[in-house]
Design a protein around this motif. Structure first.
Motif, PDB file in Angstrom:
ATOM      1  N   PHE B 171       0.698  -1.216   0.034  1.00 45.85           N
ATOM      2  CA  PHE B 171      -0.076  -0.143   0.005  1.00 45.85           C
ATOM      3  C   PHE B 171       0.829   1.272  -0.035  1.00 45.85           C
ATOM      4  CE2 PHE B 171      -3.177  -3.134   2.043  1.00 45.85           C
ATOM      5  CZ  PHE B 171      -4.244  -2.633   0.872  1.00 45.85           C
ATOM      6  N   LEU B 173       4.003   1.526  -1.199  1.00 48.64           N
ATOM      7  CA  LEU B 173       4.617   1.668  -2.703  1.00 48.64           C
ATOM      8  C   LEU B 173       3.523   2.347  -3.553  1.00 48.64           C
ATOM      9  CD1 LEU B 173       6.640  -1.492  -3.501  1.00 48.64           C
ATOM     10  CD2 LEU B 173       7.295   0.755  -3.595  1.00 48.64           C
ATOM     11  N   PHE B 174       2.230   1.577  -3.486  1.00 51.99           N
ATOM     12  CA  PHE B 174       1.286   2.242  -4.179  1.00 51.99           C
ATOM     13  C   PHE B 174       1.022   3.809  -3.856  1.00 51.99           C
ATOM     14  CE2 PHE B 174      -3.437   2.848  -4.323  1.00 51.99           C
ATOM     15  CZ  PHE B 174      -3.512   3.031  -5.457  1.00 51.99           C
ATOM     16  N   TYR B 176       3.119   5.871  -2.623  1.00 51.52           N
ATOM     17  CA  TYR B 176       4.282   6.604  -3.179  1.00 51.52           C
ATOM     18  C   TYR B 176       3.953   6.896  -4.703  1.00 51.52           C
ATOM     19  CZ  TYR B 176       9.102   7.674  -4.151  1.00 51.52           C
ATOM     20  OH  TYR B 176      10.206   8.150  -4.476  1.00 51.52           O
ATOM     21  N   ALA B 177       3.852   5.628  -5.449  1.00 51.60           N
ATOM     22  CA  ALA B 177       3.603   6.064  -6.898  1.00 51.60           C
ATOM     23  C   ALA B 177       2.703   6.860  -7.355  1.00 51.60           C
ATOM     24  CB  ALA B 177       3.638   4.435  -7.551  1.00 51.60           C
ATOM     25  N   LEU B 178       1.521   6.525  -6.737  1.00 45.80           N
ATOM     26  CA  LEU B 178       0.157   7.428  -7.093  1.00 45.80           C
ATOM     27  C   LEU B 178       0.099   8.718  -6.747  1.00 45.80           C
ATOM     28  CD1 LEU B 178      -2.405   7.466  -8.955  1.00 45.80           C
ATOM     29  CD2 LEU B 178      -3.627   6.232  -7.198  1.00 45.80           C
ATOM     30  N   SER B 181       4.051  10.528  -6.012  1.00 47.32           N
ATOM     31  CA  SER B 181       4.839  10.974  -7.349  1.00 47.32           C
ATOM     32  C   SER B 181       3.810  11.387  -8.578  1.00 47.32           C
ATOM     33  CB  SER B 181       5.694   9.880  -7.932  1.00 47.32           C
ATOM     34  OG  SER B 181       6.363   9.311  -6.745  1.00 47.32           O
ATOM     35  N   ALA B 182       2.884  10.417  -9.094  1.00 44.88           N
ATOM     36  CA  ALA B 182       2.350  10.978 -10.287  1.00 44.88           C
ATOM     37  C   ALA B 182       1.253  11.906 -10.017  1.00 44.88           C
ATOM     38  CB  ALA B 182       1.304   9.641 -10.678  1.00 44.88           C
ATOM     39  N   VAL B 266       6.659   5.632   3.807  1.00 49.29           N
ATOM     40  CA  VAL B 266       6.874   5.817   2.583  1.00 49.29           C
ATOM     41  C   VAL B 266       5.912   6.753   1.894  1.00 49.29           C
ATOM     42  CG1 VAL B 266       8.211   3.820   1.897  1.00 49.29           C
ATOM     43  CG2 VAL B 266       5.811   3.836   1.802  1.00 49.29           C
TER      44      VAL B 266
END
Lengths: 295, 333
Positions: B171, B173-174, B176-178, B181-182, B266
Motif C-alpha cells: 500500500f 509503494l502504491f 508513493y507511486a500514485l 509522485s504521479a 513511505v
C-alpha cells in the motif's frame, strides 16, 4: 411517491459504485507497481532480478535472491517458533481453559495483535538483540535471523491462535461426544478426533500466519540487521546460520525507497511485485485449504 | 455389582483390568492377549497411564496459555516501565526538537496521528459501509446468476479478499507511486491518508458485512411489508440495528492506523513539524518510535511514545469489547 423510488434507484447505483472501489484499488495497485517495475524488469531482465544474489544499486546490480532467501528464512523461523505456542494456545482456549482463565488469555491475545509492530521492533532491539549477542560466536551482532524470528513468532501468534481456535471450535460436538463415549480421555479425544477434524482450518491458520510474516516490514528492519547477504553460517557450525544477518523483501523496499531514483527505484517496485506474488500464492493456498474443508 | 450376571470365567479376566473397568469386561473378550505381551503393571494401569498422559499434556497446554500472557506482560511491562520514567504532561505537550538524543516531547506527532486517523477513517468509512451494504443487502440474491452484475459483484468480493491480504508496504509503494509522485501530492497528510484509507477499507467492509448479516431477516421483512423501498429499509431499519457492529469496525481501523508504520514511512515524509495543511508532511507516533530507535537511539523516549501507543490500543480494545457486547445484547433480546 416517485421521489423515494428515484432515491432507491440512485442509492442502489451509488452503493454498487462503492462496492466496486475495492476491485478498482486492486487494479490500481497492480497497474502502478507493475508500471513502475517495468523499466527494471526490462533493463535487468526478470531472470537476473530473481536469481542474482548481489544487490549493489551503486553499481547497477539488482539481484533479489538474497532478500527472497531472507524473507523465507525468517518466515520459516517464525513458524517453527510461533506455531507450537499458537496451536497450544488455540487448543487451550478452545478446549480446556475455564471461563475465567479464558477471560484473561483472550484479551491478552487481542492486545498482542494490536500492539504496533514498531513496539515489537523496539522491544527486540532493546531486549532481544543484546541477549542474542551474548551467544559467543565471532561476528555475532545480535541482529539477525534469530532475533527477527523470535519477534515475528510473537507477532503471528494472535493470527494463528485466533483462526486455529475458530477451527477447533467448529468441530461438531457429536464427534467429541462419540469419542468420549467410547472411553477415551479428553486428551485422547483432542489428539485423535478434534485436531484431525480441524486439520484444514489449522493448516489454513498456519499459512495465513506465513502471509502475515512475509508482509511484516518495520519490526524486521529494526532487528534483522538489513545486510544484503545470503543467510549463511558465521563459522564452521552450520547452526550459526540463525545468527546471520539478512534483509527481507519488505525491508529492502522501506529502507531504500526514500533516496532511490531511476532504475534503482524501479527495482524496488519490482521487489514489491515479487513480494506481492509471493503473498498472493500463500494466501490463495490458504483459501484453497479452507475451501476444501467444506464439501 | 452383585446383581450383575457376570459369568464365572470373566472374573479371572477382571483381575487384570483396573478395578473401575472390571464390571465392563465382556465375556469372551481376549483380555489376556495384551497381558501376555506387556508387563502386568502396565496392563493394570492402562487407565491410570492414559490419565497421566492427559495430565502431562494439559499441564503443557496450561503453560502455553500462561506463556501467551507472560509474553504480553513482558513486552508491555518492559516498554511501559521504561516509558513511564520519561512520561510526563510536559513530554506530551512539547514538540520534538530533533537532535541526536531525540530532545523534546511528542506533541506534533500526536496531532499528526489524530489528523491521519480522521482523514483515513473519514475517507474509508462511507465507502466501506456502502460497499458492505451493497454486498449484503443488494447482491446476496445474485449468487449463481449470469450477466454483468453478478460478475461485478464477485469481482468486488475478490477485491476485498485480495486487499485484506496485501501487505502494508505494498500500500505504501502504491501510495508513493500514485499519490506522492504521479499526482504530485508529495510526502503529505493527503498522500498518507489516501494510502491509509486503502489499507483499512477491507477492515471496515468485512466488519460491516458481519454486522449486517447479524441483523435478523424479520427486521427487513417487517419494514418491507409496510411498503418501504429497499433503501428506506436499509437506512431506517438495517443500518441502525447494525450500528454497534459498524462502529466496532471503525474503531478497529482507528487502531490499525495508529499502529501502522510501513505505509506512512513511505508516504508521510517524516518531518516532525506541526502539519499546517493537507499537503504538509508529518510524523505519526508510531513513526516517531521508529525514528527515535533507529536514527537517534533515544530508546527511553521511544519507549515512552510506545507506551502511549499501547495505552491507546488498550483503550481501543476496551471500547470494541463494549460495543460488541452491546451488539450481542441488543440482537439477543
Amino acid at each position: 411517491m416517485p421521489l423515494r423510488y428515484a432515491m432507491d434507484r440512485g442509492m442502489r447505483y451509488l452503493l454498487l459504485g462503492s462496492a466496486l472501489t475495492s476491485i478498482l484499488i486492486v487494479f490500481a495497485i497492480g497497474l502502478f507497481t507493475l508500471r513502475e517495475a517495468g523499466p527494471a524488469i526490462q533493463q535487468i531482465g526478470l531472470e537476473r532480478l530473481l536469481t542474482g544474489a548481489v544487490w549493489r544499486p551503486g553499481q547497477e546490480q539488482f539481484g533479489l535472491l538474497a532478500m527472497i532467501a531472507g524473507s523465507i528464512c525468517v518466515t520459516i523461523g517464525a513458524i517453527l517458533l510461533g506455531v507450537p505456542f499458537s496451536l497450544g494456545g488455540a487448543v487451550f482456549l478452545a478446549e480446556i481453559a475455564p471461563p475465567r482463565v479464558r477471560a484473561l488469555v483472550r484479551p491478552a491475545v487481542e492486545l498482542l495483535a494490536g500492539i504496533p509492530s514498531v513496539v515489537y521492533g523496539l522491544f527486540g532491539m532493546v531486549v532481544l538483540v543484546p541477549l542474542v549477542q551474548k551467544i559467543p560466536v565471532p561476528y555475532n551482532t545480535g541482529y539477525g535471523l534469530l532475533s527477527a524470528s523470535i519477534v515475528l513468532a510473537v507477532m503471528i501468534l494472535p493470527t494463528v491462535t485466533n483462526i486455529a481456535e475458530d477451527a477447533i471450535r467448529a468441530v461438531p460436538r457429536e464427534y467429541k461426544e462419540g469419542s468420549l463415549a467410547l472411553g477415551s480421555t479428553h486428551w485422547q479425544t483432542i489428539v485423535s478426533v478434534t485436531l484431525p477434524a480441524a486439520r484444514s482450518g489449522i493448516v489454513a491458520a498456519i499459512i495465513l500466519g506465513m502471509g502475515r510474516a512475509l508482509g511484516e516490514t518495520m519490526a524486521m528492519i529494526m532487528v534483522i540487521g538489513n545486510s544484503v547477504i545470503m543467510p549463511q553460517p558465521l563459522d564452521h557450525n552450520p547452526l550459526t546460520i540463525v545468527l546471520s544477518q539478512a534483509r527481507t523483501l519488505t525491508g529492502n523496499i522501506a529502507v531504500e525507497i526514500a533516496y532511490a531514483t531511476g532504475v534503482h527505484e524501479s527495482a524496488l517496485f519490482a521487489t514489491g511485485v515479487v513480494l506481492f506474488i509471493l503473498i498472493m500464492l500463500v494466501n490463495s493456498l490458504a483459501r484453497l485449504v479452507i475451501r476444501r474443508r467444506t464439501p | 455389582m452383585t446383581d450383575n450376571p457376570i459369568p464365572a470365567d470373566v472374573t479371572t479376566q477382571a483381575a487384570v483390568l483396573p478395578p473401575r473397568l472390571a464390571p465392563f469386561a465382556r465375556p469372551g473378550e481376549p483380555a489376556a492377549r495384551t497381558a501376555q505381551s506387556s508387563p502386568r503393571w502396565v496392563q493394570q494401569s492402562n487407565l491410570a497411564r492414559r490419565h497421566l498422559t492427559q495430565r502431562l499434556a494439559f499441564a503443557v497446554l496450561w503453560l502455553t496459555g500462561l506463556a501467551v500472557v507472560v509474553v504480553l506482560l513482558l513486552v508491555v511491562g518492559y516498554v511501559a516501565v521504561q516509558g513511564f520514567q520519561v512520561l510526563s504532561p510536559d513530554f506530551l505537550l512539547t514538540p520534538p526538537a530533533g537532535g541526536l538524543s531525540g530532545e523534546g516531547g511528542i506533541s506534533t506527532t500526536i496531532v499528526t496521528t489524530l489528523y491521519l486517523v480522521l482523514l483515513t477513517v473519514g475517507l474509508a468509512t462511507p465507502l466501506g459501509v456502502g460497499a458492505a451494504v451493497y454486498l449484503v443487502e443488494y447482491a446476496e440474491g445474485l449468487a449463481g446468476q449470469r450477466g454483468l452484475l453478478p460478475y461485478l459483484v464477485s469481482s468486488a468480493r475478490f477485491g476485498v479478499e485480495t486487499l485484506a491480504g496485501v501487505p502494508s508496504i505494498i500500500f505504501g509503494l502504491f501510495g508513493y507511486a500514485l499519490f506522492v509522485s504521479a499526482l504530485h501530492f508529495g510526502f503529505s497528510l493527503l498522500s498518507a491518508g489516501l494510502a491509509g484509507a486503502c489499507l483499512i477499507l477491507p477492515v471496515i467492509i468485512r466488519t460491516t458485512e458481519e454486522a449486517l448479516r447479524a441483523v435478523p431477516r424479520s427486521y427487513r421483512e417487517g419494514s418491507l411489508a409496510l411498503g418501504t423501498t429497499q433503501w428506506q429499509t436499509v437506512w431506517g431499519v438495517v443500518l441502525p440495528a447494525a450500528l454497534p457492529g459498524i462502529i466496532t469496525g471503525v474503531i478497529l481501523s482507528v487502531g490499525r492506523v495508529i499502529s501502522e508504520t510501513a505505509v506512512f514511512y513511505v508516504t508521510l515524509g517524516g518531518s516532525y513539524q506541526m502539519p499546517t495543511s493537507l499537503l504538509s508532511g508529518g510524523r505519526t507516533m508510531a513513526l516517531h518510535v521508529y525514528y527515535l530507535a533507529m536514527d537517534t537511539r533515544a530508546f527511553e523516549k521511544a519507549m515512552a511514545t510506545g507506551t502511549i501507543l499501547i495505552l491507546s490500543i488498550i483503550l481501543i480494545n476496551a471500547v470494541i469489547n463494549f460495543f460488541s457486547h452491546r451488539l450481542t445484547a441488543r440482537l439477543g433480546s
